[in-house]
Design a protein around this motif. Structure first.
Motif, PDB file in Angstrom:
ATOM      1  N   ALA A 174     -58.906  20.254  58.552  1.00 27.66           N
ATOM      2  CA  ALA A 174     -59.220  20.508  60.089  1.00 27.66           C
ATOM      3  C   ALA A 174     -58.376  19.739  60.878  1.00 27.66           C
ATOM      4  CB  ALA A 174     -60.594  20.081  60.171  1.00 27.66           C
ATOM      5  N   HIS A 175     -57.936  18.504  60.311  1.00 28.67           N
ATOM      6  CA  HIS A 175     -56.869  17.560  61.153  1.00 28.67           C
ATOM      7  C   HIS A 175     -55.580  17.872  60.754  1.00 28.67           C
ATOM      8  CE1 HIS A 175     -60.698  15.619  61.820  1.00 28.67           C
ATOM      9  NE2 HIS A 175     -60.200  15.027  62.717  1.00 28.67           N
ATOM     10  N   ALA A 176     -55.169  18.648  59.748  1.00 29.69           N
ATOM     11  CA  ALA A 176     -53.696  19.014  59.462  1.00 29.69           C
ATOM     12  C   ALA A 176     -53.295  20.249  59.939  1.00 29.69           C
ATOM     13  CB  ALA A 176     -53.412  18.886  57.942  1.00 29.69           C
ATOM     14  N   LEU A 177     -54.079  21.151  59.934  1.00 30.48           N
ATOM     15  CA  LEU A 177     -53.676  22.617  60.417  1.00 30.48           C
ATOM     16  C   LEU A 177     -53.684  22.837  61.847  1.00 30.48           C
ATOM     17  CD1 LEU A 177     -55.532  24.754  57.544  1.00 30.48           C
ATOM     18  CD2 LEU A 177     -53.085  24.065  57.804  1.00 30.48           C
ATOM     19  N   PRO A 178     -54.782  22.528  62.522  1.00 31.88           N
ATOM     20  CA  PRO A 178     -54.856  22.801  63.999  1.00 31.88           C
ATOM     21  C   PRO A 178     -53.699  22.230  64.982  1.00 31.88           C
ATOM     22  CG  PRO A 178     -56.936  22.356  63.146  1.00 31.88           C
ATOM     23  CD  PRO A 178     -56.094  22.120  62.234  1.00 31.88           C
ATOM     24  N   VAL A 179     -53.304  21.019  64.247  1.00 35.38           N
ATOM     25  CA  VAL A 179     -52.425  20.438  65.109  1.00 35.38           C
ATOM     26  C   VAL A 179     -50.709  20.679  64.871  1.00 35.38           C
ATOM     27  CG1 VAL A 179     -53.627  18.290  65.479  1.00 35.38           C
ATOM     28  CG2 VAL A 179     -52.192  18.319  63.313  1.00 35.38           C
ATOM     29  N   ARG A 180     -50.611  21.684  63.903  1.00 35.66           N
ATOM     30  CA  ARG A 180     -49.398  21.999  63.608  1.00 35.66           C
ATOM     31  C   ARG A 180     -48.920  23.183  64.702  1.00 35.66           C
ATOM     32  NH1 ARG A 180     -47.129  21.338  58.852  1.00 35.66           N
ATOM     33  NH2 ARG A 180     -45.847  23.063  58.977  1.00 35.66           N
ATOM     34  N   PRO A 181     -47.597  22.722  65.315  1.00 36.98           N
ATOM     35  CA  PRO A 181     -47.227  23.448  66.674  1.00 36.98           C
ATOM     36  C   PRO A 181     -47.587  24.868  66.460  1.00 36.98           C
ATOM     37  CG  PRO A 181     -45.441  21.953  65.818  1.00 36.98           C
ATOM     38  CD  PRO A 181     -46.539  21.858  64.713  1.00 36.98           C
ATOM     39  N   PRO A 182     -47.253  25.781  65.537  1.00 36.23           N
ATOM     40  CA  PRO A 182     -47.329  27.115  65.982  1.00 36.23           C
ATOM     41  C   PRO A 182     -48.925  27.415  65.894  1.00 36.23           C
ATOM     42  CG  PRO A 182     -45.863  26.606  64.103  1.00 36.23           C
ATOM     43  CD  PRO A 182     -46.497  25.543  64.498  1.00 36.23           C
TER      44      PRO A 182
END
Length: 224
Positions: free
Chosen positions: A17-25
């Motif tokens: 939850a802290h790695a995926l949503p902050v990825r630019p796309p």
């Protein structure tokens, strides 16, 4: 579900939850769907819910003692959490173009950087303090993994965010950091920055954590 299985699943969910949503796309699509404030609110609520699950899962994991508890250990988080509350109170709602948060980052004044002169990532610094300070009084394997991972995560995130922001901002990153380091040590710590109110908020936050710790986490933070 066994205690270790739940603990592992809670860990996996929290870090995904802290790695995926902050990825630019991914973040761009979420912000487009929810709006900037909606994204921040949803991300914050999800983080808090997963953190609560992870802490609860650590308490339900099999208890494997690594070291015995001693009264002096309670003073480590008692002292460190005062500093962590201060970091949070002095940074929330302030412009911070160097980290993942901040409001009105275009208004950041490097001649009055406040707390950012000392750390570009005050919320991550507070997280690292919270985690590291809770290791001594929690001498079992599950809590060592919990707090040790959080401290490591916070420290590594500072470097990763610095790298990403420096790439995104180009020469402006170096210019702002250089000007910020030349600012007086107390620049930005004044009434104009809401210092008295923020100090009061830090004290209130600390008092609430002390008062509610037993009800929230089932353990008194005071020496027994």
């Amino acid at each position: 579900m066994s205690g270790w299985t739940e603990f592992a699943l809670a860990f996996l969910a929290f870090f995904l939850a802290h790695a995926l949503p902050v990825r630019p796309p991914v973040k761009a699509r979420l912000v487009a769907a929810l709006g900037p404030r909606g994204f921040t609110l949803a991300y914050s609520l999800l983080s808090l819910a997963l953190l609560a699950w992870l802490i609860g899962a650590a308490s339900r994991a099999p208890f494997l003692l690594l070291w015995n508890w001693a009264p002096w250990q309670a003073f480590v988080p008692l002292s460190a959490m005062a500093a962590a509350c201060l970091l949070v109170a002095l940074s929330l709602g302030r412009p911070n173009p160097f980290s993942f948060g901040g409001r009105h980052n275009d208004r950041f004044d490097p001649t009055r950087p406040g707390l950012l002169r000392w750390t570009r990532h005050p919320l991550l610094a507070a997280l690292a303090l919270w985690a590291a300070a809770h290791i001594p009084p929690n001498g079992d394997l599950a809590h060592l993994l919990l707090f040790g991972s959080f401290a490591t995560f916070a420290l590594l995130s500072m470097r990763l965010i610095d790298r990403r922001k420096r790439r995104q901002m180009g020469g402006r990153w170096d210019d702002l950091v250089t000007r910020m380091r030349k600012a007086p040590a107390a620049a930005g710590f004044d009434r104009a920055s809401g210092l008295p109110l923020r100090l009061g908020a830090a004290a209130l936050f600390y008092a609430l954590l002390l008062g509610l710790h037993t009800q929230l986490f089932g353990v008194s933070p005071l020496p027994q």
